[in-house]
Scaffold this active site. Structure first.
Site, mmCIF file in Angstrom:
data_model
loop_
_atom_site.group_PDB
_atom_site.id
_atom_site.type_symbol
_atom_site.label_atom_id
_atom_site.label_comp_id
_atom_site.label_asym_id
_atom_site.label_seq_id
_atom_site.Cartn_x
_atom_site.Cartn_y
_atom_site.Cartn_z
ATOM 1 C CG HIS A 78 82.139 56.975 -0.620
ATOM 2 N ND1 HIS A 78 81.318 55.937 -0.271
ATOM 3 C CD2 HIS A 78 83.360 56.409 -0.787
ATOM 4 C CE1 HIS A 78 82.006 54.808 -0.196
ATOM 5 N NE2 HIS A 78 83.245 55.063 -0.519
ATOM 6 C CD GLU A 131 86.834 56.296 -2.682
ATOM 7 O OE1 GLU A 131 86.208 56.430 -3.734
ATOM 8 O OE2 GLU A 131 86.608 55.363 -1.885
ATOM 9 C CG HIS A 135 86.583 54.289 -7.332
ATOM 10 N ND1 HIS A 135 85.693 53.352 -7.788
ATOM 11 C CD2 HIS A 135 86.575 54.184 -5.975
ATOM 12 C CE1 HIS A 135 85.146 52.705 -6.744
ATOM 13 N NE2 HIS A 135 85.668 53.195 -5.639
#
Ligand code: AMP
Length: 268
Positions: A78, A131, A135
């Protein structure tokens, strides 16, 4: 003497005027402080997050398989998330655009291990871009290193294999959180975080396994925050092998996929 008094009075008035100017101009100053906090990229460790596709799919919102094909019966990546010890985390830090060309060498591995299951977009690249921008841009790593480090962490530990060795199989049966945590602690050398979600009937199921990694993006550490699914027993949903009624392979077959992916999943 009178001249001295006049000079002192003038100085006093100038000081008051400057205080007042600062007071009335304090708004922009505060705004810039808060925007600094918003983009504060400090973090203490990484959370490396993997998920079981069977649990992602067996929810009210359902799942869709990526254009690259149906993921195999393994945990998938993930994300690698910078986190702080106080439970907060930075997001969307540096303004560095996602560039898939930098992933050419690891592209096959990326598709195999980091596939989207979202019905909003069936493009893996959209998932990686999300992502990276949310992040990765806070990780202090270059894009190449960020994805490479994630793949290395992924390939180092066989989560499904460790569970299988402990007799914990994706067979729709319920297993104790303690036995799952202990099987994973054996291979990681540290306790994992276990995150559950709920199927449409309300069963708790094993959804994510997260482990904590030092800022070198490689050394596993004990998680500063202990966190586990709230149940004692969780279901490990069937996935792979026989086609499951909870999975779909194309967007045109999404009759079960109600709701949207924007609904954030509550961690149970
Ligand atoms: P994050 O914001 O890092 O929690 O990522 C979650 C977002 O990524 C969601 O909004 C989903 O739409 C998207 N996404 C795509 N594929 C997946 C997946 N396999 N697992 C979780 N999120 C996914």
């Amino acid at each position: 003497m009178e001249l001295k008094l006049l000079v002192l009075a003038a100085l006093f008035l100038t000081a008051i005027a400057s205080e007042a100017a600062q007071f009335f101009s304090s708004k922009p100053c505060r705004r810039s402080q808060s925007s600094h906090r918003k983009n504060d990229s400090r973090f203490d460790y990484f959370l490396f997050v993997q998920q079981w596709p069977g649990s992602y799919c067996d929810t009210k919102k359902g799942c869709c398989f990526p254009e690259s094909g149906e993921p195999g019966p393994a945990f998938g990546i993930h994300g690698l998330w910078p986190n702080r010890n106080d439970g907060t985390y930075p997001r969307k830090c540096e303004n560095v655009q996602f560039n898939p060309n930098e992933l050419e060498e690891v592209m096959d591995n990326m598709h195999k291990s980091w596939g989207t299951l979202s019905c909003n977009s069936r493009s893996n690249e959209d998932f990686w871009k999300h992502e990276w921008s949310k992040h990765g841009t806070c990780s202090g790593l270059t894009q190449g290193r960020y994805f490479q480090a994630s793949l290395e962490l992924y390939n180092r530990f066989d989560i499904a294999g460790a569970l299988r060795d402990a007799g914990i199989l994706p067979d729709d049966q319920h297993y104790s959180i303690v036995s799952i945590a202990s099987a994973l602690t054996n291979i990681l050398g540290h306790s994992p975080q276990i995150v559950c979600n709920q199927d449409p009937r309300g069963n708790l199921q094993l959804h994510e396994v997260r482990f904590c990694v030092a800022k070198d993006a490689s050394t596993l550490i004990e998680c500063p925050v202990r966190s586990s699914c709230r149940g004692l027993m969780v279901q490990f949903p069937l996935y792979g092998g026989v086609p499951s009624r909870h999975t779909v392979s194309t967007l045109s077959q999404t009759s079960h996929a109600v709701g949207t992916d924007d609904t954030s999943e509550s961690e149970l």
